[in-house]
Enzyme design. Structure first.
Site: not given
Ligand code: ZN
Length: 178
Positions: A142, A47, A94-95, A52, A138-139
């Site tokens: 953000h 995701g 997380c990226l 991000q 999670h997303e």
């Molecule tokens: Zn993340």
């Protein structure tokens, strides 16, 4: 389409609340394509949310085709969480936090309403602590400037992991305890 730079923990845009999309324009569709391309270019990404890549708009993408019976990547524009129930603790990454993993408690089931890349409204339910359920929550966080470490089960362990990867410490004032 372009691969964009993924912001790392510590960069300001990750903490800013994102704005609603007013119209699913060509510009927004380009943003969606960049999110997908950037996510696929990164390893282990299931995701990616617009903040991000430094864009504070309420858009994220998820692709859980590898692990779940979902046919396509899913695009969420202006998502609203309608229902949360149950709870489950599982390891999360997380990226924007390369190689950092920590246990996070999430709702087991989530129902979300959003628009797709063509501006069509849809409702999606993800259940039983599935990867899709976790990824949606999670997303979604953000978009409100909330990061997974804010919900970590073990602050000391997570701080050690952050230090190992040269990332800033947990911000105590951001911790969410539910
Ligand atoms: Zn993340």
């Amino acid at each position: 389409m372009a691969i964009r730079r993924i912001l790392k923990y510590g960069e300001q845009e990750l903490r800013e609340p994102s704005k609603e999309v007013t119209k699913v324009s060509r510009k927004i569709q380009d943003l969606v394509h960049d999110l997908l391309e950037t996510m696929y270019n990164a390893q282990n990404g299931v995701g990616l949310a617009a903040p991000q890549i430094g864009v504070n708009l309420r858009v994220f993408v998820i692709d859980v085709r590898e692990t779940e019976n979902v046919l396509d990547p899913i695009v969420f524009i202006n998502p609203k969480i309608i229902k949360l129930s149950g709870s489950v603790v599982s390891s999360e990454g997380c990226l924007s936090f390369p190689d950092v993993y920590s246990d996070v408690k999430r709702a087991a089931n989530v129902m979300v309403k959003a628009m797709d890349v063509k501006g069509r409204s849809f409702v999606l339910e993800a259940k039983d602590g599935s990867l899709l359920s976790r990824a949606i929550q999670h997303e979604f966080d953000h978009l409100n400037g909330v990061l997974f470490i804010d919900r970590c089960e073990d602050v000391d362990f997570t701080d050690q992991e952050l230090a190992k990867h040269n990332l800033p410490k947990i911000q105590q004032d951001k911790l969410i305890r539910e």
